[in-house]
Design an enzyme around this catalytic site. Sequence first.
Site, PDB file in Angstrom:
ATOM      1  CB  CYS A   1      -0.920  -0.006   1.214  1.00 57.70           C
ATOM      2  SG  CYS A   1      -0.055   0.208   2.783  1.00 57.70           S
TER       3      CYS A   1
ATOM      4  CB  CYS B   1       3.586  -0.633   2.830  1.00 59.08           C
ATOM      5  SG  CYS B   1       2.263  -1.259   3.893  1.00 59.08           S
TER       6      CYS B   1
END
Length: 84
Positions: free
Chosen positions: A19, A22
């Site tokens: 994501c 991240c």
Amino acid sequence: METFRPVRGKEIKVLGTGCASCRALYATTLQAVEQLGLEATVVKEEDLMRIMEYDVMALPALVVEGRVVAAGKKLNVEEVKALL
């Protein structure tokens, strides 16, 4: 799994599923390592089975030398540097 290995030394992992948060933590961690001049291997771990081994309930997570030092937080460069 993406790995950045400038030199041998500390092992740092960024756990996440890919994501935006991240990816941002991975980039921030690379910046912190560079600014500190650390000898480190930085690994972006996206394999859910491996992530589950760390028993984290929130992502992204930062792991230093096998120990989870942050989970579920958006960290800036200064915060990451303090954890390293």
